[in-house]
Write a protein that holds these residues in place. Structure first.
Motif, PDB file in Angstrom:
ATOM      1  N   HIS A 143       0.967  -1.328  -0.047  1.00  0.00           N
ATOM      2  CA  HIS A 143      -0.495  -0.152  -0.217  1.00  0.00           C
ATOM      3  C   HIS A 143       1.157   1.490  -0.347  1.00  0.00           C
ATOM      4  O   HIS A 143       0.315   1.902  -0.320  1.00  0.00           O
ATOM      5  CB  HIS A 143      -1.201   0.191   1.232  1.00  0.00           C
ATOM      6  CG  HIS A 143      -2.115  -1.281   0.809  1.00  0.00           C
ATOM      7  ND1 HIS A 143      -3.240  -0.854   0.489  1.00  0.00           N
ATOM      8  CD2 HIS A 143      -2.029  -1.875   1.664  1.00  0.00           C
ATOM      9  CE1 HIS A 143      -4.079  -2.004   0.828  1.00  0.00           C
ATOM     10  NE2 HIS A 143      -3.795  -2.938   1.323  1.00  0.00           N
ATOM     11  N   PHE A 144       2.262   0.939   0.692  1.00  0.00           N
ATOM     12  CA  PHE A 144       3.240   2.478   1.011  1.00  0.00           C
ATOM     13  C   PHE A 144       4.389   1.951  -0.397  1.00  0.00           C
ATOM     14  O   PHE A 144       4.256   1.322  -1.027  1.00  0.00           O
ATOM     15  CB  PHE A 144       3.646   2.075   1.634  1.00  0.00           C
ATOM     16  CG  PHE A 144       3.106   2.698   2.980  1.00  0.00           C
ATOM     17  CD1 PHE A 144       3.249   4.501   2.854  1.00  0.00           C
ATOM     18  CD2 PHE A 144       1.843   2.380   3.260  1.00  0.00           C
ATOM     19  CE1 PHE A 144       2.523   4.782   4.210  1.00  0.00           C
ATOM     20  CE2 PHE A 144       1.644   3.418   4.797  1.00  0.00           C
ATOM     21  CZ  PHE A 144       1.955   4.730   4.976  1.00  0.00           C
ATOM     22  N   LYS A 145       4.313   4.332  -1.126  1.00  0.00           N
ATOM     23  CA  LYS A 145       6.000   4.145  -1.985  1.00  0.00           C
ATOM     24  C   LYS A 145       6.084   5.095  -1.482  1.00  0.00           C
ATOM     25  O   LYS A 145       5.434   6.382  -0.828  1.00  0.00           O
ATOM     26  CB  LYS A 145       5.268   4.513  -3.474  1.00  0.00           C
ATOM     27  CG  LYS A 145       4.103   3.175  -3.877  1.00  0.00           C
ATOM     28  CD  LYS A 145       3.697   4.214  -5.219  1.00  0.00           C
ATOM     29  CE  LYS A 145       2.998   3.002  -6.281  1.00  0.00           C
ATOM     30  NZ  LYS A 145       2.710   3.596  -7.729  1.00  0.00           N
ATOM     31  N   LEU A 146       7.271   5.479  -1.081  1.00  0.00           N
ATOM     32  CA  LEU A 146       8.170   6.682  -0.675  1.00  0.00           C
ATOM     33  C   LEU A 146       9.634   6.501  -1.524  1.00  0.00           C
ATOM     34  O   LEU A 146      10.063   6.078  -1.945  1.00  0.00           O
ATOM     35  CB  LEU A 146       8.604   5.697   1.007  1.00  0.00           C
ATOM     36  CG  LEU A 146       7.628   5.479   2.583  1.00  0.00           C
ATOM     37  CD1 LEU A 146       6.906   3.897   1.780  1.00  0.00           C
ATOM     38  CD2 LEU A 146       8.662   5.487   3.410  1.00  0.00           C
ATOM     39  N   SER A 147       9.835   7.826  -1.298  1.00  0.00           N
ATOM     40  CA  SER A 147      10.668   8.178  -2.307  1.00  0.00           C
ATOM     41  C   SER A 147      11.752   9.416  -1.364  1.00  0.00           C
ATOM     42  O   SER A 147      11.264   9.764  -0.658  1.00  0.00           O
ATOM     43  CB  SER A 147      10.696   9.309  -3.087  1.00  0.00           C
ATOM     44  OG  SER A 147      11.923   9.880  -4.010  1.00  0.00           O
ATOM     45  N   THR A 148      13.293   8.668  -1.133  1.00  0.00           N
ATOM     46  CA  THR A 148      13.725   9.663  -0.235  1.00  0.00           C
ATOM     47  C   THR A 148      14.867  10.570  -1.320  1.00  0.00           C
ATOM     48  O   THR A 148      14.916  11.703  -0.988  1.00  0.00           O
ATOM     49  CB  THR A 148      15.411   8.578  -0.236  1.00  0.00           C
ATOM     50  OG1 THR A 148      15.765   8.351  -1.377  1.00  0.00           O
ATOM     51  CG2 THR A 148      15.125   7.078   1.181  1.00  0.00           C
ATOM     52  N   LYS A 149      14.452  10.481  -2.414  1.00  0.00           N
ATOM     53  CA  LYS A 149      14.334  11.808  -3.451  1.00  0.00           C
ATOM     54  C   LYS A 149      14.097  13.159  -3.169  1.00  0.00           C
ATOM     55  O   LYS A 149      14.459  13.864  -2.678  1.00  0.00           O
ATOM     56  CB  LYS A 149      14.877  11.140  -5.253  1.00  0.00           C
ATOM     57  CG  LYS A 149      15.342  12.476  -5.471  1.00  0.00           C
ATOM     58  CD  LYS A 149      14.550  11.756  -6.944  1.00  0.00           C
ATOM     59  CE  LYS A 149      15.810  12.825  -8.287  1.00  0.00           C
ATOM     60  NZ  LYS A 149      15.566  12.449  -9.553  1.00  0.00           N
ATOM     61  N   LEU A 171       9.484   6.260   8.795  1.00  0.00           N
ATOM     62  CA  LEU A 171       9.003   5.840   8.481  1.00  0.00           C
ATOM     63  C   LEU A 171       9.911   5.137   7.206  1.00  0.00           C
ATOM     64  O   LEU A 171       9.369   3.976   6.869  1.00  0.00           O
ATOM     65  CB  LEU A 171       7.873   6.021   7.909  1.00  0.00           C
ATOM     66  CG  LEU A 171       6.992   5.459   6.405  1.00  0.00           C
ATOM     67  CD1 LEU A 171       6.149   4.668   7.014  1.00  0.00           C
ATOM     68  CD2 LEU A 171       6.004   7.133   6.111  1.00  0.00           C
ATOM     69  N   HIS A 172      10.311   5.839   6.358  1.00  0.00           N
ATOM     70  CA  HIS A 172      11.323   4.879   5.702  1.00  0.00           C
ATOM     71  C   HIS A 172      11.814   3.646   6.105  1.00  0.00           C
ATOM     72  O   HIS A 172      12.415   3.003   5.743  1.00  0.00           O
ATOM     73  CB  HIS A 172      12.309   5.810   5.212  1.00  0.00           C
ATOM     74  CG  HIS A 172      13.676   4.902   4.324  1.00  0.00           C
ATOM     75  ND1 HIS A 172      14.542   4.708   4.684  1.00  0.00           N
ATOM     76  CD2 HIS A 172      12.817   5.323   2.366  1.00  0.00           C
ATOM     77  CE1 HIS A 172      15.418   4.256   3.338  1.00  0.00           C
ATOM     78  NE2 HIS A 172      14.541   4.546   1.984  1.00  0.00           N
ATOM     79  N   THR A 173      12.645   3.866   7.517  1.00  0.00           N
ATOM     80  CA  THR A 173      13.866   2.144   8.108  1.00  0.00           C
ATOM     81  C   THR A 173      12.657   1.500   8.055  1.00  0.00           C
ATOM     82  O   THR A 173      13.171   0.442   7.443  1.00  0.00           O
ATOM     83  CB  THR A 173      14.326   2.888   9.405  1.00  0.00           C
ATOM     84  OG1 THR A 173      15.223   4.084   9.573  1.00  0.00           O
ATOM     85  CG2 THR A 173      14.820   2.034   9.877  1.00  0.00           C
ATOM     86  N   VAL A 228       9.491  -5.495  22.575  1.00  0.00           N
ATOM     87  CA  VAL A 228      10.987  -5.412  21.888  1.00  0.00           C
ATOM     88  C   VAL A 228      11.293  -4.696  20.861  1.00  0.00           C
ATOM     89  O   VAL A 228      12.218  -3.665  21.149  1.00  0.00           O
ATOM     90  CB  VAL A 228      10.656  -7.191  20.518  1.00  0.00           C
ATOM     91  CG1 VAL A 228      11.435  -7.067  20.077  1.00  0.00           C
ATOM     92  CG2 VAL A 228      10.389  -8.163  21.338  1.00  0.00           C
ATOM     93  N   GLY A 229       9.412  -3.721  20.633  1.00  0.00           N
ATOM     94  CA  GLY A 229       9.678  -2.135  19.853  1.00  0.00           C
ATOM     95  C   GLY A 229       8.678  -2.872  18.264  1.00  0.00           C
ATOM     96  O   GLY A 229       7.748  -3.077  18.911  1.00  0.00           O
ATOM     97  N   TYR A 230       9.201  -2.295  17.145  1.00  0.00           N
ATOM     98  CA  TYR A 230       7.976  -1.305  16.654  1.00  0.00           C
ATOM     99  C   TYR A 230       8.705  -2.336  15.417  1.00  0.00           C
ATOM    100  O   TYR A 230       9.774  -2.971  15.007  1.00  0.00           O
ATOM    101  CB  TYR A 230       8.290  -0.310  15.559  1.00  0.00           C
ATOM    102  CG  TYR A 230       7.781   0.527  17.689  1.00  0.00           C
ATOM    103  CD1 TYR A 230       6.628   1.090  17.631  1.00  0.00           C
ATOM    104  CD2 TYR A 230       8.642   1.445  18.453  1.00  0.00           C
ATOM    105  CE1 TYR A 230       6.055   1.546  18.984  1.00  0.00           C
ATOM    106  CE2 TYR A 230       8.012   2.156  19.570  1.00  0.00           C
ATOM    107  CZ  TYR A 230       6.972   2.133  19.932  1.00  0.00           C
ATOM    108  OH  TYR A 230       6.341   2.853  20.736  1.00  0.00           O
ATOM    109  N   LYS A 231       7.398  -2.275  13.915  1.00  0.00           N
ATOM    110  CA  LYS A 231       7.388  -3.076  12.667  1.00  0.00           C
ATOM    111  C   LYS A 231       6.705  -2.780  11.863  1.00  0.00           C
ATOM    112  O   LYS A 231       5.774  -1.444  11.969  1.00  0.00           O
ATOM    113  CB  LYS A 231       7.862  -4.377  12.806  1.00  0.00           C
ATOM    114  CG  LYS A 231       5.827  -5.222  13.122  1.00  0.00           C
ATOM    115  CD  LYS A 231       6.030  -6.819  12.886  1.00  0.00           C
ATOM    116  CE  LYS A 231       4.480  -7.166  13.360  1.00  0.00           C
ATOM    117  NZ  LYS A 231       4.696  -8.627  13.393  1.00  0.00           N
ATOM    118  N   PHE A 232       6.669  -2.116  10.863  1.00  0.00           N
ATOM    119  CA  PHE A 232       5.473  -2.058   9.368  1.00  0.00           C
ATOM    120  C   PHE A 232       5.010  -3.845   9.065  1.00  0.00           C
ATOM    121  O   PHE A 232       6.177  -4.189   8.749  1.00  0.00           O
ATOM    122  CB  PHE A 232       6.809  -0.813   8.735  1.00  0.00           C
ATOM    123  CG  PHE A 232       5.894  -0.263   7.520  1.00  0.00           C
ATOM    124  CD1 PHE A 232       5.463   0.744   7.538  1.00  0.00           C
ATOM    125  CD2 PHE A 232       6.099  -1.686   6.521  1.00  0.00           C
ATOM    126  CE1 PHE A 232       4.585   0.797   6.392  1.00  0.00           C
ATOM    127  CE2 PHE A 232       4.805  -0.983   5.094  1.00  0.00           C
ATOM    128  CZ  PHE A 232       3.952   0.009   5.169  1.00  0.00           C
TER     129      PHE A 232
END
Length: 243
Positions: A143-149, A171-173, A228-232
């Motif tokens: 469902h997601f698209k990410l651009s670091t540019k 979010l990117h990590t 523990v922590g978090y996940k996507f």
């Protein structure tokens, strides 16, 4: 630097000069916000003390974020003001440093935050144009698209608006490694560029704000793995579900 203690400002001025940084100083909240608003695009990074005469640091942070959701912001807080630290992060600070602090530590935090903020700029320092061509995204999930540019994130084509530099990096990590569980310590190392010093509030506060912004456009994809922590994980999400 918005800091009412002139001794601190004078000390940091010497360190800024050593780094060959062009630094400007404001000594109360009103002066600081006036200086920022006079030319918001000219500032690369801001340090903000919470205990200020005039408008306090909380109000200044709120007004800065109303003008710019992306300018990197580090808050300076008293060591025993845990509630202020959490509130400061929730108001949009990317990081905080507790007083008394080492100038070298503050310089390191500033450099780390500035490196992250620079990623989304082109050679002329201008933001690149928005695009949704799949080839322009370096992270694509169900469902997601990410651009670091371009420093943009989309949920089913809808932009996740108002992400601060650290929120985008977080979010990117997570999205770059779907279903992988990250501890808070590891996220501090990967996203904030410094080793874990026993303070998890920074991560938790940013996760809370990031979740709120994702909720505005789609279902929640950042899950807590208790103890523990978090996940996507955006698999199995019904994107038509109202949130």
């Amino acid at each position: 630097m918005i800091e009412d203690n002139k001794s601190v400002s004078e000390m940091m001025s010497m360190f800024f000069q050593k780094e060959k940084w062009d630094a400007h100083f404001a000594y109360d909240g009103d002066e600081g916000i006036e200086m920022f608003k006079s030319d918001p695009e000219s500032w690369d990074i801001i340090t903000l003390d919470l205990n200020l005469p005039g408008k306090d640091g909380m109000q200044v942070a709120k007004e800065i974020r109303a003008v710019s959701e992306t300018v990197p912001l580090i808050m300076l807080t008293a060591r025993d003001s845990e509630s202020d630290q959490v509130l400061g992060l929730e108001l949009g600070a990317d990081d905080y440093v507790t007083k008394p602090f080492s100038p070298i530590t503050l310089i390191a935090r500033l450099k780390a935050l500035h490196r992250r903020a620079e990623i989304g700029e082109d050679e002329e320092g201008n933001q690149t144009e928005k695009t949704q061509a799949t080839s322009d995204f370096d992270v694509v999930t169900e469902h997601f698209k990410l651009s670091t540019k371009t420093r943009e994130a989309f949920f089913d084509g809808k932009p996740v608006e108002g992400l601060t530099p650290k929120e985008f990096d977080l979010l990117h990590t997570l999205a770059n490694s779907p279903k992988q569980v990250f501890s808070r310590e590891k996220l501090l190392e990967l996203v904030w560029d410094y080793e874990y010093f026993g303070d998890e509030r920074t991560v938790d506060a940013h996760i809370k704000k990031l979740r709120q912004k994702i909720d505005n456009v789609g279902a929640q994809v950042i899950q807590t793995v208790w103890g523990v922590g978090y996940k996507f994980d955006d698999t199995g999400i019904d994107s038509t579900t109202e949130v």
